[in-house]
Design an enzyme around this catalytic site. Structure first.
Site, short mmCIF file in Angstrom:
data_model
loop_
_atom_site.label_atom_id
_atom_site.label_comp_id
_atom_site.label_asym_id
_atom_site.label_seq_id
_atom_site.Cartn_x
_atom_site.Cartn_y
_atom_site.Cartn_z
N ASP A 73 0.82 -1.20 0.00
CA ASP A 73 0.00 0.00 0.00
C ASP A 73 0.86 1.26 0.00
O ASP A 73 2.07 1.22 0.22
CB ASP A 73 -0.90 0.02 1.24
N TYR A 134 6.92 -9.64 6.93
CA TYR A 134 6.92 -8.20 7.18
C TYR A 134 7.46 -7.91 8.57
O TYR A 134 7.41 -8.75 9.48
CB TYR A 134 5.50 -7.63 7.10
#
EC number: 5.4.99.12
Length: 309
Positions: A73, A134
């Site tokens: 994003d 992540y």
């Protein structure tokens, strides 16, 4: 909307005849990008920057589209991102030895390609991946974030208890429908397998005390749905600072719907660190398996595969 009973078309494991599949390993600082994927309206994206640079340095008449392991994003960083591009064989032969250096000379400073090479048979950057990892970095020092880290560390203005957060994290591991932590998209599943979720204290250079450390979440799953990592971290911060009990994130998961108390926290603390792939001889099998329908018992079938996080 996906037809649950429809047969999906056969998948070609590699590039079209006359083309070579090329793997790109890359990193970027997400602050000035509107995410990975190309967008209408002239917004700056990582995909567009790389595709444009690739077309220019190869003097190609056409744009060669990239396929990425995980669409990030706006504001999210990456230093272990993987993509592939299918190039005409003669173009690849003409540029292969100098392509990385030429791209370095053309790309802006906030995106770098640090490895370029011919992909093994069956490789697909997105569907051959078996996990994505992540990290989300949080500073809970009462004085705020070190100014040199402010672009990729979130400040939380209350001290965090990582033992409580790790206890909450353990309740979320495994295969679940993460609808309560995802922005749902029509025709896509929210079933994911969360392989690893833990919090660690990591010292910051120049600080020896606990107050100078970062709270870092490691989040690894077979794939992620939209906003999943940032929503999970948001729920666990509420546990860490004492606003919610340890059981709260698990209760939200079991509820199956978004909870207004859980914030999707800011993107700049999130970095895609690594993408995992199987051995070369298993790439094609994984590529096909990742495109199959994924369900939990008693739920309708929907396509799997990674989405933005």
């Amino acid at each position: 909307m996906v037809n649950d009973c429809a047969e999906r078309p056969p998948v070609k494991d590699g590039p079209a005849d006359g083309y070579v599949r090329v793997r790109l390993d890359l990193a970027y600082h997400g602050a000035e990008f509107s995410g990975w994927a190309r967008q209408k309206g002239g917004r700056r994206t990582v995909q567009e920057e790389i595709e444009t640079a690739l077309q220019i340095v190869t003097r190609s008449q056409e744009l060669h589209p990239l396929t990425v392991a995980g669409r990030t994003d706006a504001g999210v960083h990456a230093r272990g991102q993987v993509a592939h591009v299918d190039l005409p064989a003669e173009l690849w032969e003409a540029h292969r030895e100098k392509l990385m250096r030429r791209l370095a000379g053309r790309l802006p400073g906030d995106v770098r390609i640090y490895r370029v090479g011919e992909a093994p048979a069956g490789f697909d950057a997105r569907f051959s991946a078996i996990w994505r990892r992540y990290a989300y970095r949080v500073a809970d020092h009462p004085g705020g974030v070190d100014p040199l880290l402010r672009g990729h560390v979130l400040w939380h203005d209350r001290p965090l208890d990582l033992d409580r957060m790790n206890a909450a994290a353990r309740l979320l591991l495994g295969e679940h429908d993460f609808a309560a932590y995802c922005k749902k998209r029509e025709g896509a599943t929210t079933i994911r397998t969360l392989l690893e979720l833990r919090w660690d204290r990591v010292p910051v250079d120049g600080y020896a005390s606990q107050e100078g450390s970062l709270a870092v979440a490691t989040v690894r799953a077979d794939a992620f749905c939209h906003n999943m990592v940032r929503a999970l971290v948001g729920a666990m911060l509420l546990v860490g600072d004492g606003h919610r009990p340890v059981e709260f994130p698990g209760e939200v998961l079991a509820g199956g719907v978004r909870n207004s108390a859980v914030n999707v926290i800011r993107p700049y603390g999130l970095t895609l660190e690594e993408v995992g792939y199987p051995a070369d001889d298993l790439l094609a099998e994984r590529n096909r398996a990742a495109r199959r329908m994924r369900t939990l018992p008693g739920t309708p079938t929907l396509p799997s595969g990674p989405d933005a996080t």
